[in-house]
Design a protein around this motif. Structure first.
Motif, PDB file in Angstrom:
ATOM      1  N   LEU A   1       2.362   1.862  -3.153  1.00 50.15           N
ATOM      2  CA  LEU A   1       1.494   1.950  -3.813  1.00 50.15           C
ATOM      3  C   LEU A   1       1.715   3.530  -3.939  1.00 50.15           C
TER       4      LEU A   1
ATOM      5  N   THR B   1      -4.965  -1.718  -9.763  1.00 51.64           N
ATOM      6  CA  THR B   1      -4.891  -0.548  -9.038  1.00 51.64           C
ATOM      7  C   THR B   1      -4.425   0.642  -9.815  1.00 51.64           C
ATOM      8  N   GLY B   2      -5.014   1.508 -10.244  1.00 52.06           N
ATOM      9  CA  GLY B   2      -4.766   1.955 -10.844  1.00 52.06           C
ATOM     10  C   GLY B   2      -5.944   3.793 -12.112  1.00 52.06           C
ATOM     11  N   SER B   3      -4.845   3.322 -13.485  1.00 54.88           N
ATOM     12  CA  SER B   3      -5.615   3.858 -14.483  1.00 54.88           C
ATOM     13  C   SER B   3      -5.928   3.509 -15.894  1.00 54.88           C
TER      14      SER B   3
ATOM     15  N   THR C   1       0.738  -1.284   0.128  1.00 52.64           N
ATOM     16  CA  THR C   1      -0.260   0.199  -0.607  1.00 52.64           C
ATOM     17  C   THR C   1       1.121   0.922   0.264  1.00 52.64           C
TER      18      THR C   1
ATOM     19  N   ALA D   1     -10.335   4.721 -13.932  1.00 52.62           N
ATOM     20  CA  ALA D   1     -10.233   4.222 -13.005  1.00 52.62           C
ATOM     21  C   ALA D   1     -10.083   2.832 -12.718  1.00 52.62           C
ATOM     22  N   VAL D   2      -9.008   2.810 -12.103  1.00 51.34           N
ATOM     23  CA  VAL D   2      -9.394   0.249 -12.254  1.00 51.34           C
ATOM     24  C   VAL D   2      -9.450   0.175 -10.439  1.00 51.34           C
ATOM     25  N   HIS D   3      -9.939  -0.312 -10.172  1.00 54.01           N
ATOM     26  CA  HIS D   3     -10.016  -1.007  -8.800  1.00 54.01           C
ATOM     27  C   HIS D   3     -10.623  -1.970  -8.585  1.00 54.01           C
ATOM     28  N   TRP D   4      -9.261  -3.211  -9.188  1.00 52.95           N
ATOM     29  CA  TRP D   4     -10.167  -4.643  -8.716  1.00 52.95           C
ATOM     30  C   TRP D   4      -8.965  -5.363  -8.155  1.00 52.95           C
ATOM     31  N   ARG D   5     -10.184  -6.654  -7.592  1.00 52.09           N
ATOM     32  CA  ARG D   5      -9.993  -7.297  -6.604  1.00 52.09           C
ATOM     33  C   ARG D   5     -10.522  -8.502  -6.281  1.00 52.09           C
TER      34      ARG D   5
ATOM     35  N   THR E   1      -5.198  -8.099  -7.656  1.00 58.18           N
ATOM     36  CA  THR E   1      -5.307  -7.202  -7.665  1.00 58.18           C
ATOM     37  C   THR E   1      -4.852  -6.334  -8.263  1.00 58.18           C
TER      38      THR E   1
ATOM     39  N   LEU F   1      -0.926   0.847 -13.871  1.00 56.37           N
ATOM     40  CA  LEU F   1      -1.720  -0.363 -13.578  1.00 56.37           C
ATOM     41  C   LEU F   1      -0.587  -0.584 -12.006  1.00 56.37           C
TER      42      LEU F   1
END
Length: 138
Positions: free
Chosen positions: A13, A108-110, A10, A115-119, A106, A42
């Motif tokens: 990131l 995260t980013g773009s 975290t 925007a991408v937030h995947w888990r 996961t 990402l």
């Protein structure tokens, strides 16, 4: 102490987005129109059960595949085929054991300005690999 690897990922990131505003903001681009646009990308991670371990890489797909990912062109191609939707990544079906040793992936980013937030948690690393193909092979 189990949360230490997750905290480290975290923090990594978060640090990736802490460039000085004068270096990446619109004013910098206005001051030097020839300056390249800041890279968006990402941050991909894979972690073991209860975050006992974490590994991650940066993947940039624009303007061309780059980053610490070992196969950025193949990973970006898969993300492009899924139109940035990680639930629709092209799979690579192959046999896996039924062993339960969960891993969580996961992103995260773009991607293309979105925007991408995947888990998602998989029962084991083989199931992750079969479902996501080249994207999480690092």
């Amino acid at each position: 102490m189990r949360s230490l690897p997750l905290a480290a990922a975290t923090a990594l990131l978060a640090l990736g987005g802490l460039a000085p505003a004068h270096a990446t903001g619109p004013a910098a681009q206005a001051a030097d129109p020839a300056a390249p646009a800041p890279k968006r990308g990402l941050f991909l991670t894979v972690s073991g059960a209860e975050n006992t371990w974490v590994r991650g890489v940066l993947l940039h797909c624009s303007p061309e595949p780059a980053g610490a990912h070992p196969q950025p062109a193949m990973a970006c191609g898969a993300v492009a085929r899924a139109k940035g939707d990680f639930d629709d990544l092209p799979d690579d079906p192959h046999a896996c054991t039924k062993e339960y040793d969960p891993v969580t992936a996961t992103a995260t980013g773009s991607y293309k300005g979105k925007a991408v937030h995947w888990r998602k948690t998989y029962p084991n690393a083989c199931a992750l690999d079969a479902d996501t193909g080249h994207v999480f092979r690092f």
